[in-house]
Design an enzyme around this catalytic site. Structure first.
Site, PDB file in Angstrom:
ATOM      1  CG  ASP A  68      -1.629   1.270   1.466  1.00 27.08           C
ATOM      2  OD1 ASP A  68      -2.345   1.712   0.553  1.00 27.08           O
ATOM      3  OD2 ASP A  68      -1.460   1.860   2.550  1.00 27.08           O
ATOM      4  CG  ASP A  70      -1.963   7.395   0.208  1.00 21.74           C
ATOM      5  OD1 ASP A  70      -0.937   7.677  -0.436  1.00 21.74           O
ATOM      6  OD2 ASP A  70      -3.116   7.633  -0.196  1.00 21.74           O
TER       7      ASP A  70
END
Length: 315
Positions: A68, A70
């Site tokens: 991922d 962010d």
């Protein structure tokens, strides 16, 4: 003779004490010998016990890693940093920048993805880029990475990604951020590539719509599953890394899930399933997830100050 009679008991007493001392020494030696033997047996058993295999496994080409973006690879939300860069280049007005600043402050303060904020940010971004050429935004994205994103990469997560690369495995970003932005970040970090939200374009010009939906939650899991099938990967040998409980579907797909800078829900879920955790945020208490007062207030003050300053300039 009397003297000899007086000495005899002492000789016998001394002899008895010698015997007692010898027996005690022998018993102590026996016990220590048994203890040493037991320690040797335990050491041998540990040497023979199966050792946890090295991970990532060098040369395992059917394994890959999915990260991922962010708050996992990069501090903050990439869409907000993108917004700052676009404002600087006159893509939109000050009122939109104030909203971007507040959303970024909230993201840093809470450390979690607020669905409404994220959706609002995506809608704003789509309206901003509508009518612009894809090539133009890609070129600008390179500049924005250098200005706002490069210094926000978590070194710890970067090291995890590099370990997979060093093992000869592919490493992919999986994010709700625009695929163009995600691809720039992946290339700058030396990763294999990126899975991201695809904005519709016609003849190289953005229409202001998405292809499907944002790559978020279950959509990430579907993207990873599709990529694994296309690449011939064995998901049970793959790893996934995320900070958000929204990515539990993706993390649950792989054999090696990692919670990185986890939010409260993901931390609880990960502990219950004995997933590995890594937290690269500073000043955090082990049992509580939340940006410390100083950092949190700093982020909030920064975002609020930006909004107030813009308001004053506008008036």
């Amino acid at each position: 003779m009397a003297a000899l009679g007086w000495l005899t008991p002492r000789r016998r007493s001394a002899t008895a004490r010698s015997v007692l001392a010898g027996e005690a020494a022998a018993e102590a030696a026996r016990k220590s010998s048994l203890q040493l033997e037991q320690e040797r047996e335990e050491a041998a058993a540990e040497a023979e016990a199966p050792v946890e295999p090295e991970f990532p496994v060098v040369g395992d080409v059917r394994a890959a890693a999915f990260f991922d973006l962010d708050n996992t690879v990069m501090q903050g939300a990439s869409i907000f940093h993108l917004g700052r860069g676009l404002y600087k280049r006159k893509f939109f007005q000050r009122r939109e920048l104030a909203r971007f600043a507040w959303q970024q402050a909230w993201f840093r303060l809470a450390g979690i993805e607020d669905p409404e904020h994220m959706q609002d940010a995506r809608d704003s971004a789509l309206s901003i880029v509508k009518g612009h050429r894809v090539s133009e935004l890609t070129s600008i994205g390179e500049e924005i990475y250098d200005e706002y994103m490069a210094d926000r990469i978590w070194p710890g997560t970067r090291g995890l990604a590099q370990a997979h690369l060093d093992a000869g495995q592919k490493v992919w970003l999986v994010t709700a951020a625009p695929v163009e932005t995600a691809t720039i970040i992946a290339r700058r970090l030396g990763l294999t590539g990126a899975l991201g939200t695809v904005a519709e374009s016609v003849d190289g010009v953005y229409t202001g719509k998405l292809v499907g939906e944002p790559l978020h939650g279950p959509a990430k899991a579907e993207a990873v599953r599709a990529l694994a099938a296309a690449e011939g990967l064995d998901l049970s040998r793959c790893a996934a890394y995320s900070d958000s409980h929204n990515d539990i579907p993706m993390l649950s797909l792989v054999g090696h899930p990692y919670a990185i800078n986890p939010d409260t829900k993901l931390r609880k879920h990960a502990k219950a399933r004995d997933w590995r955790l890594r937290d690269y945020r500073t000043g955090r208490k082990a049992a509580k997830v939340g940006i410390p007062a100083a950092a949190g207030l700093g982020a909030l003050a920064g975002g609020t100050a930006a909004a107030v300053a813009l308001h004053r300039r506008r008036h």
